[in-house]
Write an enzyme that holds these catalytic residues in place. Structure first.
Site, PDB file in Angstrom:
ATOM      1  N   THR A   6       0.870  -1.181   0.000  1.00 40.64           N
ATOM      2  CA  THR A   6       0.000   0.000   0.000  1.00 40.64           C
ATOM      3  C   THR A   6       0.903   1.225   0.000  1.00 40.64           C
ATOM      4  O   THR A   6       2.026   1.158   0.498  1.00 40.64           O
ATOM      5  CB  THR A   6      -0.877   0.061   1.267  1.00 40.64           C
ATOM      6  OG1 THR A   6      -0.008   0.158   2.392  1.00 40.64           O
ATOM      7  CG2 THR A   6      -1.742  -1.171   1.412  1.00 40.64           C
ATOM      8  N   GLU A  21      -5.541  -4.182  -0.412  1.00 43.14           N
ATOM      9  CA  GLU A  21      -5.794  -5.402   0.371  1.00 43.14           C
ATOM     10  C   GLU A  21      -6.882  -6.263  -0.262  1.00 43.14           C
ATOM     11  O   GLU A  21      -7.109  -7.388   0.148  1.00 43.14           O
ATOM     12  CB  GLU A  21      -6.236  -5.019   1.800  1.00 43.14           C
ATOM     13  CG  GLU A  21      -5.159  -4.372   2.655  1.00 43.14           C
ATOM     14  CD  GLU A  21      -5.051  -2.862   2.455  1.00 43.14           C
ATOM     15  OE1 GLU A  21      -5.540  -2.360   1.424  1.00 43.14           O
ATOM     16  OE2 GLU A  21      -4.468  -2.181   3.309  1.00 43.14           O
ATOM     17  N   LYS A  25     -13.899  16.564  12.271  1.00 43.87           N
ATOM     18  CA  LYS A  25     -14.693  16.332  13.486  1.00 43.87           C
ATOM     19  C   LYS A  25     -14.988  17.667  14.146  1.00 43.87           C
ATOM     20  O   LYS A  25     -14.163  18.209  14.863  1.00 43.87           O
ATOM     21  CB  LYS A  25     -13.959  15.380  14.427  1.00 43.87           C
ATOM     22  CG  LYS A  25     -13.999  13.956  13.873  1.00 43.87           C
ATOM     23  CD  LYS A  25     -12.714  13.212  14.080  1.00 43.87           C
ATOM     24  CE  LYS A  25     -12.658  11.992  13.183  1.00 43.87           C
ATOM     25  NZ  LYS A  25     -11.388  11.814  12.504  1.00 43.87           N
ATOM     26  N   TRP A  59     -19.719  15.105  12.377  1.00 45.66           N
ATOM     27  CA  TRP A  59     -18.685  14.803  11.400  1.00 45.66           C
ATOM     28  C   TRP A  59     -19.047  15.470  10.069  1.00 45.66           C
ATOM     29  O   TRP A  59     -20.198  15.397   9.623  1.00 45.66           O
ATOM     30  CB  TRP A  59     -18.605  13.292  11.166  1.00 45.66           C
ATOM     31  CG  TRP A  59     -17.936  12.573  12.288  1.00 45.66           C
ATOM     32  CD1 TRP A  59     -17.356  13.139  13.389  1.00 45.66           C
ATOM     33  CD2 TRP A  59     -17.791  11.154  12.419  1.00 45.66           C
ATOM     34  NE1 TRP A  59     -16.848  12.151  14.204  1.00 45.66           N
ATOM     35  CE2 TRP A  59     -17.101  10.924  13.627  1.00 45.66           C
ATOM     36  CE3 TRP A  59     -18.158  10.068  11.641  1.00 45.66           C
ATOM     37  CZ2 TRP A  59     -16.778   9.644  14.074  1.00 45.66           C
ATOM     38  CZ3 TRP A  59     -17.842   8.800  12.088  1.00 45.66           C
ATOM     39  CH2 TRP A  59     -17.159   8.591  13.287  1.00 45.66           C
TER      40      TRP A  59
HETATM   41  P1  ADP Z   1      -3.349   3.597  -0.920  1.00 50.34           P
HETATM   42  O1  ADP Z   1      -3.800   3.322   0.491  1.00 50.34           O
HETATM   43  O2  ADP Z   1      -1.995   3.203  -1.213  1.00 50.34           O
HETATM   44  O3  ADP Z   1      -3.848   4.882  -1.502  1.00 50.34           O
HETATM   45  P2  ADP Z   1      -5.287   1.921  -2.100  1.00 50.34           P
HETATM   46  O4  ADP Z   1      -5.430   2.047  -3.544  1.00 50.34           O
HETATM   47  O5  ADP Z   1      -5.325   0.595  -1.498  1.00 50.34           O
HETATM   48  O6  ADP Z   1      -3.966   2.526  -1.810  1.00 50.34           O
HETATM   49  O7  ADP Z   1      -6.337   2.868  -1.424  1.00 50.34           O
HETATM   50  C1  ADP Z   1      -7.565   2.396  -1.013  1.00 50.34           C
HETATM   51  C2  ADP Z   1      -8.385   3.527  -0.499  1.00 50.34           C
HETATM   52  O8  ADP Z   1      -8.685   4.435  -1.543  1.00 50.34           O
HETATM   53  C3  ADP Z   1      -9.719   3.109   0.032  1.00 50.34           C
HETATM   54  O9  ADP Z   1      -9.634   2.703   1.364  1.00 50.34           O
HETATM   55  C4  ADP Z   1     -10.532   4.380  -0.116  1.00 50.34           C
HETATM   56  O10 ADP Z   1     -10.331   5.266   0.952  1.00 50.34           O
HETATM   57  C5  ADP Z   1      -9.961   4.999  -1.334  1.00 50.34           C
HETATM   58  N1  ADP Z   1     -10.816   4.713  -2.493  1.00 50.34           N
HETATM   59  C6  ADP Z   1     -10.634   3.791  -3.442  1.00 50.34           C
HETATM   60  N2  ADP Z   1     -11.610   3.839  -4.363  1.00 50.34           N
HETATM   61  C7  ADP Z   1     -12.451   4.826  -3.967  1.00 50.34           C
HETATM   62  C8  ADP Z   1     -13.663   5.377  -4.471  1.00 50.34           C
HETATM   63  N3  ADP Z   1     -14.211   4.950  -5.590  1.00 50.34           N
HETATM   64  N4  ADP Z   1     -14.230   6.367  -3.780  1.00 50.34           N
HETATM   65  C9  ADP Z   1     -13.702   6.839  -2.643  1.00 50.34           C
HETATM   66  N5  ADP Z   1     -12.560   6.380  -2.123  1.00 50.34           N
HETATM   67  C10 ADP Z   1     -11.943   5.388  -2.772  1.00 50.34           C
END
Ligand code: ADP
Length: 541
Positions: free
Chosen positions: A182, A327, A436, A441
């Protein structure tokens, strides 16, 4: 009583073997400079076999990690199959990670061979002295350029000297096939290890019509980098179903992409919202024939409703919103409307399409409150999204932080959501981005998307700033479109928001900046803004 079906391991090898047999003339196209390089699956498969022989010769054994530091291109796709099918583990490295984090993950994964695109050599040269386990470097080109790396080989020279027959071993479906880290918003990146089984099932998940619906007649252009959750699994599903692949290489500007879609008649593409916002702005000034495109997948961060709406109404381009995580391989939810929802008024349909959508079969979801109780599916109550399924990680690779995220068979996403009665998930915010304010929120994502729908705004990020009375209050950081740099005002932005938000939700201040900082995968990097404006004094309301 047991089922009486074959115990047939779900591995990538049959996918590799069937592509040349069934789809031999389908193409992998890579943009390299001003030319387009073409390779058919019939040419690709023997090169994958040669590469497997090369890997073996370089000393790669079952379970060893093989890193790639490369753009989206055909050689990278050869590695995507040669490495896992010979029993090793593919580890694509994020090209935009800072050097210290890159060195950390290469060492943490114990990568033994590192493949690198010729243009990216300098970044690896800088790190080489810190890399403990890398025994060979392979430059993904015809020859080895002048370099300090050693021992170093040229990809094509190695392939020329290798046989195009390779006895791919019988693998266990739970063997590791690939790993991605990640991008790590805090602390070091965390490693996720995909298995053959998880990738095969995930590919089937992507192929389902109610999901991405990828099939043989498609020409797919993954703009999402191959290091970002394996290009969201697109390379695997395309080989599985025999779809053409178009790789933009390093050419990712909106104009490059528009030209490539037009020239190759791309039918499906996928990337983060900033990319499609860029394309939308280009289309305001320049004309392209993008009529071949039936689906543009957007994910990685929230896609604003106005993007989905404008692309559809003005340019006839269908954006499909999807949500996922490293993940999760990454497929989680896809926002395609149910039959009955297609009868709703247009504005309601767009509002639904701007949600992140329904969990695809294979992904189970629930949203939990702070007390550990499941929140109702009423489209209003906030909860943390938790997920489980066959392509979702059960722990991080050798990382004690696993215990925080994986509990009772569920993965805690860190995303705050609502789920409506139809099962549509809406991401309200990442836990750490929520503002917050007093007991309430405020969703930074909602505010950002509303601000970006202002016709004179290019980008906007909303962050929480400390407040003596309310604990936190929102600050809007806005990038005007170039023509409106000197004219757009705070009042314009607040007026634009007033109709849609309660007054307590409005930002306390609006500041104008040149660009929103981006993470290594192109998402808004709000931790940079938060650090920059940590001591910002908000005006009295
Ligand atoms: P990193 O944590 O490295 O940015 P990831 O690609 O695994 O990598 O990120 C996942 C996160 O990205 C999700 O937990 C979410 O917060 C955000 N995310 C992914 N797709 C969307 C989406 N369509 N809308 C809003 N948030 C998103």
């Amino acid at each position: 009583m047991q089922g009486l079906m074959m115990d047939y391991p779900l591995t990538l090898t049959p996918i590799l073997e069937r592509a040349p047999k069934l789809f031999g003339n389908k193409e992998i196209v890579t943009k390299a400079g001003t030319t387009l390089e073409r390779e058919t699956f019939a040419e690709w498969a023997p090169r994958v076999a040669r590469l497997a022989n090369v890997l073996e010769k370089l000393g790669v054994r079952r379970g060893d990690r093989v890193a790639t530091f490369a753009w989206n291109n055909a050689r990278h796709l050869e590695l995507y199959f040669a490495v896992p099918c010979m029993g090793a583990v593919l580890h694509p490295l994020n090209l935009r990670l800072p050097a210290d984090q890159l060195a950390y993950i290469i060492n943490h994964a114990q990568d033994s061979v590192l493949f690198v695109d010729p243009t990216l050599l300098p970044a690896i040269e800088k790190l080489a002295s810190q890399l403990k386990g890398v025994k060979h470097f392979v430059v993904m080109g015809d020859t080895v350029p002048e370099t300090t790396l050693a021992p170093v080989h040229a990809y094509e020279e190695l392939l020329r000297g290798a046989s195009d027959a390779y006895p791919f071993p019988q693998l266990d479906e739970n063997d590791a096939a690939g790993m991605c880290y990640t991008s790590g918003t805090t602390g070091n990146p965390k490693g996720v290890v995909y298995s053959h089984r998880s990738i095969v099932l995930h590919s089937m998940g992507l192929a389902m019509t109610s999901s991405f619906g990828i099939r043989e007649s498609d020409t797919v252009m993954p703009v999402v980098p191959m290091f970002h959750v394996m290009a969201w699994g697109l390379p695997f599903v395309c080989v599985m179903v025999g779809a053409n692949l178009v790789f933009p290489g390093p050419h990712m500007q909106p104009r490059d992409l528009a030209e490539l879609i037009q020239a190759e008649r791309v039918t499906l593409t996928a990337g983060v919202p900033t990319l499609w916002l860029g394309l939308m702005n280009l289309l305001e000034h320049e004309r392209y024939d993008l009529s071949s495109l039936h689906t543009m997948i957007v994910g990685g961060s929230a896609a604003p409703q106005f993007l989905i709406e404008k692309m559809q109404k003005q340019y006839g381009l269908q954006i499909i919103h999807a949500w996922g995580m490293t993940e999760m391989s990454p497929l989680g939810t896809v926002s395609r409307l149910k039959k009955a929802q297609l009868q709703l008024p247009e504005t309601e349909q767009f509002a639904l399409r701007a949600k992140q959508g329904l969990p695809v079969p294979g992904v189970e979801i629930r949203a939990m409150d702070d007390m550990g109780n499941e929140v109702p599916w009423d489209g209003k109550t906030f909860g943390e999204l938790q997920v489980r399924g066959p392509w979702i990680a059960r722990e991080y690779y050798r990382d004690e932080r696993s215990a925080d995220s994986f509990r009772d068979g569920w993965f805690r996403t860190g995303d705050v959501v609502t789920i409506d009665a139809e099962g549509f998930v809406q991401i309200v915010d990442r836990t750490k981005d929520l503002v917050k304010s007093g007991g309430e929120w405020i969703s930074s994502v909602d505010l950002e998307n509303a601000i970006m729908s202002h016709p004179q705004v290019l980008e906007a990020a909303v962050i929480a700033v400390a407040h003596p009375k309310w604990q936190e209050r929102p600050l809007a950081c806005v990038v005007p479109k170039p023509d409106f740099k000197d004219t757009l005002t705070k009042k314009d932005i607040l007026e634009h928001l007033r109709a849609r938000f309660a007054s307590w939700e409005l930002p306390d201040d609006v500041i104008f900046i040149d660009a929103v900082p981006k993470t290594s995968v192109g998402k808004f990097d709000k931790k940079v803004l938060r650090a920059q404006y940590r001591d910002y004094i908000l005006p009295e309301r």
